[in-house]
Structure formats: C-alpha cells, structure tokens
Design a protein around this motif. Structure first.
Motif, PDB file in Angstrom:
ATOM      1  N   TYR A 219       0.109   5.686   0.557  1.00  0.00           N
ATOM      2  CA  TYR A 219      -0.859   6.645   1.095  1.00  0.00           C
ATOM      3  C   TYR A 219      -0.450   8.038   0.625  1.00  0.00           C
ATOM      4  O   TYR A 219       0.309   8.735   1.308  1.00  0.00           O
ATOM      5  CB  TYR A 219      -0.884   6.561   2.626  1.00  0.00           C
TER       6      TYR A 219
ATOM      7  N   ASP B   5       4.315   8.083  -1.819  1.00  0.00           N
ATOM      8  CA  ASP B   5       3.767   7.716  -0.511  1.00  0.00           C
ATOM      9  C   ASP B   5       3.898   8.894   0.444  1.00  0.00           C
ATOM     10  O   ASP B   5       5.003   9.393   0.674  1.00  0.00           O
ATOM     11  CB  ASP B   5       4.510   6.505   0.055  1.00  0.00           C
TER      12      ASP B   5
ATOM     13  N   SER C 239     -10.030   8.739   1.440  1.00  0.00           N
ATOM     14  CA  SER C 239      -8.900   8.000   0.881  1.00  0.00           C
ATOM     15  C   SER C 239      -8.272   8.816  -0.239  1.00  0.00           C
ATOM     16  O   SER C 239      -8.838   9.818  -0.702  1.00  0.00           O
ATOM     17  CB  SER C 239      -9.343   6.631   0.350  1.00  0.00           C
TER      18      SER C 239
ATOM     19  N   ARG D  20      -5.521   8.344  -3.885  1.00  0.00           N
ATOM     20  CA  ARG D  20      -4.753   7.480  -4.778  1.00  0.00           C
ATOM     21  C   ARG D  20      -4.003   8.332  -5.786  1.00  0.00           C
ATOM     22  O   ARG D  20      -4.391   9.465  -6.081  1.00  0.00           O
ATOM     23  CB  ARG D  20      -5.654   6.490  -5.507  1.00  0.00           C
TER      24      ARG D  20
ATOM     25  N   THR E 153     -15.101  13.136  -5.507  1.00  0.00           N
ATOM     26  CA  THR E 153     -13.675  13.066  -5.811  1.00  0.00           C
ATOM     27  C   THR E 153     -13.194  14.385  -6.401  1.00  0.00           C
ATOM     28  O   THR E 153     -13.956  15.111  -7.053  1.00  0.00           O
ATOM     29  CB  THR E 153     -13.355  11.936  -6.809  1.00  0.00           C
TER      30      THR E 153
ATOM     31  N   TRP F 125       0.834  -1.203   0.000  1.00  0.00           N
ATOM     32  CA  TRP F 125       0.000   0.000   0.000  1.00  0.00           C
ATOM     33  C   TRP F 125       0.869   1.254   0.000  1.00  0.00           C
ATOM     34  O   TRP F 125       1.976   1.266   0.547  1.00  0.00           O
ATOM     35  CB  TRP F 125      -0.885   0.039   1.255  1.00  0.00           C
TER      36      TRP F 125
ATOM     37  N   GLY G 181      -5.436   4.696   1.751  1.00  0.00           N
ATOM     38  CA  GLY G 181      -4.456   4.632   0.681  1.00  0.00           C
ATOM     39  C   GLY G 181      -4.889   3.846  -0.536  1.00  0.00           C
ATOM     40  O   GLY G 181      -6.072   3.633  -0.796  1.00  0.00           O
ATOM     41  N   GLN G 182      -3.900   3.374  -1.241  1.00  0.00           N
ATOM     42  CA  GLN G 182      -4.058   2.750  -2.550  1.00  0.00           C
ATOM     43  C   GLN G 182      -3.273   1.443  -2.560  1.00  0.00           C
ATOM     44  O   GLN G 182      -2.070   1.434  -2.297  1.00  0.00           O
ATOM     45  CB  GLN G 182      -3.513   3.716  -3.615  1.00  0.00           C
ATOM     46  N   GLN G 183      -3.957   0.341  -2.863  1.00  0.00           N
ATOM     47  CA  GLN G 183      -3.286  -0.957  -2.889  1.00  0.00           C
ATOM     48  C   GLN G 183      -2.591  -1.162  -4.229  1.00  0.00           C
ATOM     49  O   GLN G 183      -3.119  -0.818  -5.288  1.00  0.00           O
ATOM     50  CB  GLN G 183      -4.280  -2.087  -2.638  1.00  0.00           C
TER      51      GLN G 183
END
Length: 606
Positions: free
Chosen positions: A13, A36, A73, A75, A94, A11, A20-22
């Motif tokens: 962030y 990150d 979140s 991304r 968004t 992940w 965050g974003q996987q």
C-alpha cells in the motif's frame, strides 16, 4: 496446534489509507515490503516526525474517520528516474509522484499539491501528500500484517455477508481450515521458504474494516460484529522480519513446534494488553462441586495474573457450530495462572464446551476486565453477598485477604441450594479461620441446612441489617442473578448505603445482534462546547457523530474502534444525546461513547 497455513495474496500500500497493489512475489527486507506505506495524507493537526523517522497513525487521514477514501488506490511503478507512486480516484483519474533516491517527493511530480487538496481535502481539513523517508506502518516495530482468510469467512458467516478480505488491508493473506489459528502463532517464529517472521501481537480493528474496499463508504458495522459474535475487536496479526528473502503466492508457512512460548505485549497500552485475545492453556481441571468445574488457565502473556479480586476473564470459542464467548469471574490467582469456576448448564452454549476441556487444551483468552473489585486493605466494612455460582468473586477476595494478612472487617454471605452445590466453600472457611475480622454466613434453600452451622432459606433484610453498624462506612460487593442484585440494591437504599458503595458483578450473556445505524432524531442546530479547548461549534446532522465533529474541527479526543465497542471515546457529556448506533457494550456510568452519539440539545464535552 494451528492448522497449516499458505500464502494466498501479497499486497503493498504505497499511500497509507488508500487501496493497494497486489504482487505475485516480493522481497521481504527488515523494513518489510519495499514502497509499502511510504507516503501518507497528512491533515496537519499532528506534527510529523523528522524525515526518515516513523510518524504516528494519528497524523494522517485514515479510513476509520474518512470512509470516502475507500475508493482510492495507489500503486508503485518502476521508472528509470526513480520510483513513481500513482494514485487512482474512484472516477478513474490518475496522477503520480516521483520519489528521489532519499524517498522524498520530487518537485516536478504530476500529482501536485493542488490536485491532492482537491481530491482529499474537505471544507474543514487540509490534505497534503507527504513522504516520511521511512514507512508509515500502524506500529513502528511491525512492518508486516497478516490476515487469515478463514477468520474473515468466519466473521462473514456470523454476519450473513460474503466479506472481501481486502477490507483488512493486509500485506500477507493466508488461509487454513481453522479460523483464528493465526492467534496461536503469537510469540512464535514462522518460516516461509528461507524467510523468517516473528509474530508479535494481534491487530485491533476499527471502522476502517467497515468500508467497502472498491466503492468507499461504510456498508456494515464490522467492529460491532466482531465484538458481538467473538467478544473482541481483533483480526489478524503483526509480524517483523527476522530473516530476509523472497516470498511467493502459494508458499506454505511453517511454524515452530515448541510449546506455547511467552508472548510479549511490550508497547501496548493497558487496555490493549488486556483486551487482546491470546493463547492460553489449561493446566489443571477440578470438580469442586456438583455440576461445577474449575479450570486453571495459564496466560501466555502473564496479564491475567495481574487480576484484582473480583475481575473476570473472557474465553473465546473458535470451534463448534457457531462462535461463542463468555465472561467468567476469576476465582483464584497465583503465579501459575488464574482459575475460573463454571457451573454446567445443559441448555447452555458455552458451559458444556468448557466442562469438556481437559488439561493441556489450548484456549483463547482475554482480560482481566471489570471494575467491581475489592481492596483487601480497604478501610470500610466489606460485605460480600453472593448467590449460586456468583460465589466466584468471593473466592478471589478471600484469597487476596489471606495473601495480604488483612485485618479488614469482612462478612461473606452466600446463598445456594445445598452444600454439595457450592464450589470451594472451604476456602471461605479457611479465610474466616485465619483472619481475625472475617466472618462467613451460609444460607441453604433446601432442607439440608443444619441449625447452628448453616442458615435455612435466604438472608432477610433483618439479618443483613444485623451485620451493619455504620451504613456510611460499609461497602457491598454483590454477585448473583439480576433479581438477587435488585433485592440487595433495595435493601441498601433502605439502609442509606449509596450506589457508589455497591460493587456489582451481575451474570451477563453477550448480545449477538449487530445494531444498525439510525437517523438523528433532531436536526438542531445545537451548540457543542469542547470544555478542554474552550471552542464552540454548531452541530447539525451533516456533522455526523460528536466524535466526527471533533475530528472535523481539529479537536483531538481519544478514540479507537468508532463502533461503540472498545470504550476509548467515553467522556462526560453535559446535555442530551442520542445513540445513532447503539453501543455493543455500555458506556461507563455517567459517560457517553461519542463515536456513536449525536446531540439532541446544546451540550458540553468535558
């Protein structure tokens, strides 16, 4: 040796404090994962470092104080015009910002300052999305955070919940069949394919992990649960990149096979260094008395060897049917490590496990802890009163007196069942022989007391009075069962020895219940004065705790776990308070843990 580990999730962030974003794979550079934590939400109460430099965590909105951030979140999106960071609200809205080649936020970004303020600002605090031109990790030297999902499952079992690992906001999630095996990686180099990471230190946790990662808001007091069940506030480890390269989901992790290396906690505060669970090893085991075992423990950080006479360490059990931890007074200190002496209780949880440990066994330790210490060069007459296995602080005091070649006047008074039950009594005798002003008095409650050598029964008030010539110049150090401590306090009060001259180390067993939040008993409003700044504010239940009020009003006060476990927020409060969350550990005498407290009258925070 730690169980085999394998990467399960990767992940990043992009915005510090948000979800965050996987990723399925990523390049690990010297600065960790690209993009990150490159942005943060500043509240403008702490100055930012110059662009291109790391800025402290305290400068930003974060989940520990803002659990409402949990549903947001971010991304990173690839773009021909530069990197874009898209932020998503819990409602599905968004908007994105564009970063130029230097990492600065472009002026024409769709996520405008007005939108940021509307989404993240409050009635009392501003919110601005800023770029550091660097990375906003929690610590300047630690770009990678690692969580062992086996440890998360262990915490979940202890509290009766299935925990989403995403609460812990790790860069790398790994898994093994052994909870807490990641802590045995401290000081080691781990290899993931061609990538090498140096594992630096454990991660201390706060109320951020109590926040639901999908909906936001706190739903369980996880720092309190960690402390209650495991005896510490740590989960996961920080690492830095030694050799760069690409990593993927499912990659195995190899660790070097050296004996446990020394672990540096450079940069940690004194409190962080002592409270961090870390690898230790048993170098020697002795049987100094019936039903007693002494273990010499080597600490990988060397911190325990700095223990003062009377302090204790903590052993953290990671195996068995349920987690356990216990405090054990340090009975001896030398350059090789520290010694603990433990009496076996057949119906106990921890002592049979400790007695089964053998030389070369690996353990997790923390400490030293405790304020009930003795100065070998102190001016006052010192009377050390101990009972049963409570002799352990007396042993460390005797050693310190000899090491200092002290001329302090000291009386050791110990009561036990029989001579065979007393571990290391010969060390007390040696101190009395070697030092001119040290005496020892042994009371035995069984029939094997020898007149002229031992006393029969228990020490009486009359006997103790015979030792004391000036109550105002007498210091008592006490360790034993609660009833023993009560008797000594009663005697001291009769002789005019004040509580501040009594240093008590009572036997203690940890609590395993995790307190639930309670409503404030009075709605106020109440006047809250912050003495240092002179500012006065009105409190009502919507303000939260006294620490929440301080945060909202820009009063910078020390805090860490926000769960009543670490003690960082302890301050003197004049007035009446109520704990809406019962602390897992008690506050120091005369102080209040303001992370858990609300006023029930007008108060002054010193």
């Amino acid at each position: 040796m730690a169980a085999p580990l394998r990467i399960t999730q990767i992940w990043r962030y992009p915005v510090k404090g948000l979800g965050g974003q996987q990723l399925t794979s990523t390049d690990l550079g010297r600065d960790g994962i690209a993009l990150d934590r490159v942005l943060g939400l500043t509240h403008d109460r702490v100055p930012l470092s110059p662009f291109g430099h790391w800025t402290t965590y305290d400068a930003f909105h974060a989940l520990d104080a803002r659990p409402d951030l949990g549903g947001f979140s971010a991304r990173a999106i690839d773009s021909e015009n530069g990197a874009k960071i898209e932020v998503r609200t819990p409602r599905g809205e968004t908007a994105a910002v564009t970063l130029d080649s230097s990492g600065a936020i472009a002026d024409d970004s769709a996520l405008t300052p007005g939108t940021v303020s509307r989404w993240f600002g409050t009635s009392t605090t501003t919110a601005r999305l800023v770029s550091s031109g660097s990375h906003l990790w929690d610590l300047a030297d630690a770009p990678i955070s690692i969580i062992n999902e086996a440890s998360v499952r262990a915490v979940g079992r202890a509290v009766g919940h299935d925990l989403d690992p995403r609460r812990f906001r790790a860069n790398l999630y790994v898994d093994s069949d052994e909870p807490w095996s990641e802590l045995h990686l401290l000081g080691r180099t781990i290899t993931i394919g061609g990538v090498e990471l140096e594992v630096l230190r454990p991660i201390e946790r706060c109320q951020a992990i109590s926040v639901d990662p999908t909906r936001g808001g706190r739903d369980i007091n996880l720092p309190g649960a960690l402390y209650a069940h495991f005896g510490h506030l740590f989960c996961g480890v920080y690492a830095r990149v030694v050799r760069t390269g690409e990593i993927h989901d499912g990659d195995p992790i190899d660790s070097d096979r050296r004996p446990q290396p020394a672990v540096s906690l450079a940069g940690a505060t004194v409190n962080e260094a002592r409270s961090a669970p870390r690898p230790g090893s048993i170098s020697r085991v002795e049987a100094p008395a019936r039903d007693a075992a002494s273990l010499l423990i080597e600490d990988s950080t060397g911190t325990l060897s700095q223990a003062a006479p009377g302090q204790h360490l903590r052993l953290h059990g990671t195996s068995g049917e349920r987690p356990w931890w216990r405090n054990y007074t340090i009975s001896g200190v030398d350059a090789r490590g520290v010694r603990i002496t433990v009496r076996r209780l057949e119906d106990g949880l921890a002592s049979p496990i400790v007695h089964d440990l053998r030389a070369s066994a690996d353990v997790l330790v923390s400490g030293p802890y405790g304020e009930a210490t003795a100065d070998p060069q102190g001016p006052d007459h010192l009377v050390v009163l101990t009972a049963g296995i409570g002799i352990t602080p007396a042993l460390s005091i005797a050693r310190a007196l000899q090491d200092a070649n002290s001329d302090r006047a000291v009386d050791f008074v110990h009561v036990d069942r029989s001579r065979e039950a007393i571990p290391h009594w010969d060390e007390i005798e040696r101190a009395a022989t070697a030092l001119p002003n040290v005496r020892h008095h042994l009371f035995l409650t069984r029939s094997d007391a020898h007149p002229g050598v031992h006393h029969e029964g228990r020490p009486t008030g009359e006997f103790l009075s015979s030792l004391i010539t000036d109550a105002s110049q007498t210091e008592l150090h006490v360790c034993g069962p609660a009833t023993f401590l009560q008797d000594v306090r009663h005697f001291a009060a009769e002789r005019g020895i004040g509580d501040d001259a009594i240093h008590a180390d009572p036997f203690y067993s940890p609590r395993h219940d995790v307190p639930e939040p309670r409503e404030a008993p009075r709605a106020g409003p109440f006047r809250v004065e912050f003495a240092r700044s002179g500012q006065v504010y009105e409190w009502d239940p919507s303000c939260g705790t006294l620490l929440d009020l301080a945060d909202k009003r820009g009063q910078s006060l020390p805090a860490s776990c926000r769960a009543g476990a670490c003690g960082t927020c302890a301050v003197k409060v004049t007035g009446d308070v109520f704990y809406t969350l019962e602390p897992v550990t008690p506050a120091p005498a005369g102080q209040t843990l303001i992370c858990c407290a609300v006023p029930t009258s007008d108060v002054v925070i010193s």
